[in-house]
Scaffold this motif. Structure first.
Motif, PDB file in Angstrom:
ATOM      1  N   ILE A   8      38.495  34.049 -24.790  1.00  0.00           N
ATOM      2  CA  ILE A   8      38.277  32.673 -25.221  1.00  0.00           C
ATOM      3  C   ILE A   8      39.415  32.162 -26.109  1.00  0.00           C
ATOM      4  N   GLU A   9      40.049  33.077 -26.861  1.00  0.00           N
ATOM      5  CA  GLU A   9      41.121  32.649 -27.770  1.00  0.00           C
ATOM      6  C   GLU A   9      42.394  32.254 -27.033  1.00  0.00           C
ATOM      7  N   HIS A  10      42.480  32.591 -25.736  1.00  0.00           N
ATOM      8  CA  HIS A  10      43.648  32.208 -24.945  1.00  0.00           C
ATOM      9  C   HIS A  10      43.563  30.762 -24.448  1.00  0.00           C
ATOM     10  N   LEU A  11      42.405  30.139 -24.621  1.00  0.00           N
ATOM     11  CA  LEU A  11      42.229  28.746 -24.223  1.00  0.00           C
ATOM     12  C   LEU A  11      42.691  27.822 -25.337  1.00  0.00           C
ATOM     13  N   PHE A  23      22.491  35.941 -20.072  1.00  0.00           N
ATOM     14  CA  PHE A  23      23.119  35.873 -21.388  1.00  0.00           C
ATOM     15  C   PHE A  23      24.607  36.186 -21.269  1.00  0.00           C
ATOM     16  N   VAL A  24      25.342  35.765 -22.295  1.00  0.00           N
ATOM     17  CA  VAL A  24      26.766  36.062 -22.426  1.00  0.00           C
ATOM     18  C   VAL A  24      26.950  36.993 -23.613  1.00  0.00           C
ATOM     19  N   LEU A  25      27.760  38.030 -23.434  1.00  0.00           N
ATOM     20  CA  LEU A  25      28.232  38.848 -24.550  1.00  0.00           C
ATOM     21  C   LEU A  25      29.712  38.547 -24.697  1.00  0.00           C
ATOM     22  N   LEU A  26      30.081  38.007 -25.846  1.00  0.00           N
ATOM     23  CA  LEU A  26      31.445  37.532 -26.058  1.00  0.00           C
ATOM     24  C   LEU A  26      32.012  38.161 -27.324  1.00  0.00           C
ATOM     25  N   THR A  27      33.256  38.619 -27.253  1.00  0.00           N
ATOM     26  CA  THR A  27      33.950  39.085 -28.445  1.00  0.00           C
ATOM     27  C   THR A  27      35.345  38.477 -28.489  1.00  0.00           C
ATOM     28  N   CYS A  28      35.801  38.185 -29.698  1.00  0.00           N
ATOM     29  CA  CYS A  28      37.093  37.545 -29.893  1.00  0.00           C
ATOM     30  C   CYS A  28      37.537  37.778 -31.332  1.00  0.00           C
ATOM     31  N   PRO A  29      38.790  37.467 -31.666  1.00  0.00           N
ATOM     32  CA  PRO A  29      39.233  37.645 -33.043  1.00  0.00           C
ATOM     33  C   PRO A  29      38.418  36.788 -34.019  1.00  0.00           C
ATOM     34  N   ASP A  30      38.209  37.326 -35.202  1.00  0.00           N
ATOM     35  CA  ASP A  30      37.499  36.630 -36.269  1.00  0.00           C
ATOM     36  C   ASP A  30      38.545  35.921 -37.125  1.00  0.00           C
ATOM     37  N   LEU A  31      38.661  34.626 -36.960  1.00  0.00           N
ATOM     38  CA  LEU A  31      39.697  33.872 -37.652  1.00  0.00           C
ATOM     39  C   LEU A  31      39.600  34.050 -39.166  1.00  0.00           C
ATOM     40  N   THR A  32      38.396  34.089 -39.697  1.00  0.00           N
ATOM     41  CA  THR A  32      38.210  34.260 -41.137  1.00  0.00           C
ATOM     42  C   THR A  32      38.759  35.599 -41.606  1.00  0.00           C
ATOM     43  N   ALA A  33      38.446  36.667 -40.871  1.00  0.00           N
ATOM     44  CA  ALA A  33      38.914  38.000 -41.253  1.00  0.00           C
ATOM     45  C   ALA A  33      40.427  38.124 -41.108  1.00  0.00           C
ATOM     46  N   THR A  62      53.209  35.189 -20.796  1.00  0.00           N
ATOM     47  CA  THR A  62      52.986  34.052 -21.687  1.00  0.00           C
ATOM     48  C   THR A  62      51.523  33.635 -21.772  1.00  0.00           C
ATOM     49  N   TYR A  63      50.740  33.985 -20.755  1.00  0.00           N
ATOM     50  CA  TYR A  63      49.313  33.660 -20.791  1.00  0.00           C
ATOM     51  C   TYR A  63      48.581  34.466 -21.860  1.00  0.00           C
ATOM     52  N   MET A  64      49.253  35.456 -22.474  1.00  0.00           N
ATOM     53  CA  MET A  64      48.640  36.239 -23.540  1.00  0.00           C
ATOM     54  C   MET A  64      48.665  35.501 -24.882  1.00  0.00           C
ATOM     55  N   ALA A  65      49.303  34.333 -24.938  1.00  0.00           N
ATOM     56  CA  ALA A  65      49.343  33.568 -26.176  1.00  0.00           C
ATOM     57  C   ALA A  65      47.947  33.067 -26.551  1.00  0.00           C
ATOM     58  N   HIS A  66      47.691  32.977 -27.846  1.00  0.00           N
ATOM     59  CA  HIS A  66      46.430  32.440 -28.346  1.00  0.00           C
ATOM     60  C   HIS A  66      46.624  30.976 -28.706  1.00  0.00           C
ATOM     61  N   HIS A  67      45.645  30.146 -28.337  1.00  0.00           N
ATOM     62  CA  HIS A  67      45.756  28.715 -28.580  1.00  0.00           C
ATOM     63  C   HIS A  67      44.627  28.166 -29.443  1.00  0.00           C
ATOM     64  N   THR A  68      43.668  29.008 -29.800  1.00  0.00           N
ATOM     65  CA  THR A  68      42.578  28.561 -30.663  1.00  0.00           C
ATOM     66  C   THR A  68      42.051  29.760 -31.433  1.00  0.00           C
ATOM     67  N   GLY A  69      41.149  29.499 -32.355  1.00  0.00           N
ATOM     68  CA  GLY A  69      40.543  30.566 -33.151  1.00  0.00           C
ATOM     69  C   GLY A  69      39.058  30.304 -33.331  1.00  0.00           C
ATOM     70  N   MET A  70      38.307  31.367 -33.582  1.00  0.00           N
ATOM     71  CA  MET A  70      36.867  31.267 -33.703  1.00  0.00           C
ATOM     72  C   MET A  70      36.383  31.815 -35.045  1.00  0.00           C
ATOM     73  N   THR A  71      35.382  31.148 -35.605  1.00  0.00           N
ATOM     74  CA  THR A  71      34.627  31.646 -36.747  1.00  0.00           C
ATOM     75  C   THR A  71      33.168  31.738 -36.309  1.00  0.00           C
ATOM     76  N   ILE A  72      32.330  32.319 -37.159  1.00  0.00           N
ATOM     77  CA  ILE A  72      30.904  32.410 -36.809  1.00  0.00           C
ATOM     78  C   ILE A  72      30.334  31.022 -36.548  1.00  0.00           C
ATOM     79  N   ASP A  73      30.630  30.073 -37.428  1.00  0.00           N
ATOM     80  CA  ASP A  73      30.100  28.722 -37.259  1.00  0.00           C
ATOM     81  C   ASP A  73      30.630  28.051 -35.999  1.00  0.00           C
ATOM     82  N   PHE A 105      38.334  43.146 -37.176  1.00  0.00           N
ATOM     83  CA  PHE A 105      38.785  41.763 -37.287  1.00  0.00           C
ATOM     84  C   PHE A 105      38.319  40.938 -36.091  1.00  0.00           C
ATOM     85  N   ASP A 106      37.111  41.218 -35.629  1.00  0.00           N
ATOM     86  CA  ASP A 106      36.587  40.535 -34.453  1.00  0.00           C
ATOM     87  C   ASP A 106      35.186  40.001 -34.708  1.00  0.00           C
ATOM     88  N   LEU A 107      34.751  39.130 -33.808  1.00  0.00           N
ATOM     89  CA  LEU A 107      33.402  38.595 -33.801  1.00  0.00           C
ATOM     90  C   LEU A 107      32.706  39.017 -32.517  1.00  0.00           C
TER      91      LEU A 107
END
Length: 227
Positions: free
Chosen positions: A90-93, A114-124, A164-175, A197-199
């Protein structure tokens, strides 16, 4: 499953028939699967019960389906999967693409899925950057050392190698995960911080039974979301 040489014009494989269909096997979409690697599928999606379909935007990873999670309408019909596993995709979008991607997840899930999703924790990650610096090695991954810069903007070595598709374009927090999932139409979302450092988030469809979903995660830290 389809042949690994599948292109985006192909559709998701039909459910298995005969004895396997009678045993009520389930299907999970590995959304943004990357290269074939059994360790990349969350361990509770056991092959005894689950059939994995791998989708990736890069045909070189030899997925079952080639395409973007932003729009899968040409390759995956509505209500096709029992679950979706999305690991660090999701962080690549771009930020404006997150809700469309989650809306696509909801479209292709069965009513009790259901969806099980993990991504970097921007806060951490920001906390790490402020305390240790941008280039301090946070942990070692199969791709090499990972720094706060890698988690914020994408793995530098992979991008330098032309991915280049490995670049991150957004970040996620719990909220933010909760807000994006609600905007996409999910009935309930539960999110927790991980150890690297993930959610970790579970997004549930309207007919999903929290007790059954909790049972699926028995023996894992994700189960704490349902206690």
């Amino acid at each position: 499953m389809l042949n690994p040489s599948t292109t985006g014009s192909d559709r998701v494989p039909d459910q298995k028939s005969g004895h396997e269909a009678g045993s009520r096997r389930k299907r999970v979409l590995n959304a943004g699967s990357g290269p074939t690697n059994a360790d990349k599928l969350f361990r509770n999606f056991t092959p005894q019960t689950w059939d994995e379909v791998r989708l990736d935007i890069d045909p070189r990873t030899r997925p079952d389906l080639v395409g973007s999670i932003i729009d899968m309408r040409s390759i995956i019909p509505d209500r096709t999967f029992d679950a979706i596993w999305s690991s660090h995709a999701i962080e690549h979008l771009h930020t404006h693409e997150v809700v469309p991607a989650l809306t696509e997840f909801r479209r292709i899930l069965k009513p009790d899925g259901f969806v099980l999703l993990t991504c970097p924790d921007l806060t951490a990650v920001v906390r790490l950057l402020l305390t240790k610096g941008a280039e301090d090695v946070a942990y070692m991954s199969p791709s090499g050392p990972i720094t706060a810069l890698d988690m914020l903007f994408g793995h530098s070595a992979s991008i330098a190698a032309g991915q280049t598709y490995m670049a991150h374009h957004t970040g996620m927090t719990i909220d933010l995960i909760g807000k994006r999932a609600m905007a996409a139409g999910f009935a309930e979302t539960r999110v927790m911080p991980g150890a690297s450092f993930d959610l970790w988030a579970v997004l549930m469809m309207p007919a999903a039974d929290p007790k059954e979903v909790a049972s699926f995660f028995a023996g894992t830290l994700i189960h704490e979301l349902f206690v």
